[in-house]
Design an enzyme around this catalytic site. Sequence first.
Site, short mmCIF file in Angstrom:
data_model
loop_
_atom_site.label_atom_id
_atom_site.label_comp_id
_atom_site.label_asym_id
_atom_site.label_seq_id
_atom_site.Cartn_x
_atom_site.Cartn_y
_atom_site.Cartn_z
N ASP A 60 0.42 -1.22 0.09
CA ASP A 60 0.28 -0.41 -0.10
C ASP A 60 1.09 1.23 -0.52
OD1 ASP A 60 0.65 -0.21 2.82
OD2 ASP A 60 -1.13 -0.23 3.69
N ASN A 102 -7.23 -2.09 14.17
CA ASN A 102 -8.93 -2.51 14.15
C ASN A 102 -8.71 -4.20 13.26
OD1 ASN A 102 -7.78 -1.57 11.78
ND2 ASN A 102 -8.91 -0.12 11.94
C1 GLP Z 1 -0.37 0.82 8.31
C2 GLP Z 1 -0.28 0.16 7.18
C3 GLP Z 1 -0.01 -1.75 7.00
C4 GLP Z 1 0.56 -2.25 8.78
C5 GLP Z 1 -0.44 -1.55 9.50
C6 GLP Z 1 0.24 -1.59 11.41
O1 GLP Z 1 -1.00 0.82 8.34
N1 GLP Z 1 -0.75 0.62 5.92
O2 GLP Z 1 0.18 -2.31 6.57
O3 GLP Z 1 0.87 -3.45 8.79
O4 GLP Z 1 -0.57 -0.33 9.48
O5 GLP Z 1 1.77 -0.82 11.44
P1 GLP Z 1 2.80 -1.44 12.51
O6 GLP Z 1 3.88 -2.22 12.31
O7 GLP Z 1 3.55 0.04 12.54
O8 GLP Z 1 1.94 -0.64 13.53
#
Ligand code: GLP
Length: 239
Positions: free
Chosen positions: A66, A134
């Site tokens: 993404d 979430n």
């Molecule tokens: C973001 C990304 C995800 C990621 C998630 C968790 O919004 N779009 O791909 O897995 O949130 O992020 P983190 O690893 O910093 O907790």
Amino acid sequence: MKVIVVKDYEEMSQKAFEIMASVLDAKEDAVIGLATGTTPIGLYSKMIEDCKKGRSYAKVKTANLDEYYGIDPTNEQSYVSFMKAKLFDHIDIEQNNTHIELSNAKDAQAECDRYTALLEKMPRDIQVLGIGSNGHVGFNEPNTPFGSDTHVVELTESTIKDNSRLFNSIDEVPTKALTMGIKQVMQAKKIILLANGKNKAKAIRDAVKGKVDPICPASILQLHPDVTFIVDEDAASLL
Ligand code: GLP
């Protein structure tokens, strides 16, 4: 679905690296799906070490999950900048072999369609996933239809709040993103999902033990034939 509970972040990253290395050992031109966020940074550090120790990534192809929409790719908060800083600039990968949605594409939907078509042509041998508090994967927020292709997302308030820790202020967090759909996530031959910390415990419980329901996007992974969750004790605390 396999669930591996590990002691801490370091062990989670090591386990993830071992699975990644086994894919790369079997295929030097593997296609690997990558994720951003703080969770996979330890894995990427181990891939950098691996390259320094002698593995070439020159034939590897990558596709990221993404990207934020509405910011310049050169903005340090873009996911393409993140991937360069945390991995690509430190290994011998060919820039042309790395793929991610274009954050400033004029026509967002056309960009999503281009990405869906590209992924059809380069099936992923492995997909790395994190998980939102979430239950989102990529930026597939709760209630995204399971059959969705790459699409434009209005980020939820909870995701904007979670991600604001990486920005100077919450107002700077983009409100839109482009993400691989659940359909593209599920197309990967092998999936590893990493999670650490107490704030992921509920999402992990819903994903592993809950009903397969779009309210928790990660729950669809229960239906994938080769998925491994690697979670630390805190993230596993509600299992
Ligand atoms: C973001 C990304 C995800 C990621 C998630 C968790 O919004 N779009 O791909 O897995 O949130 O992020 P983190 O690893 O910093 O907790």
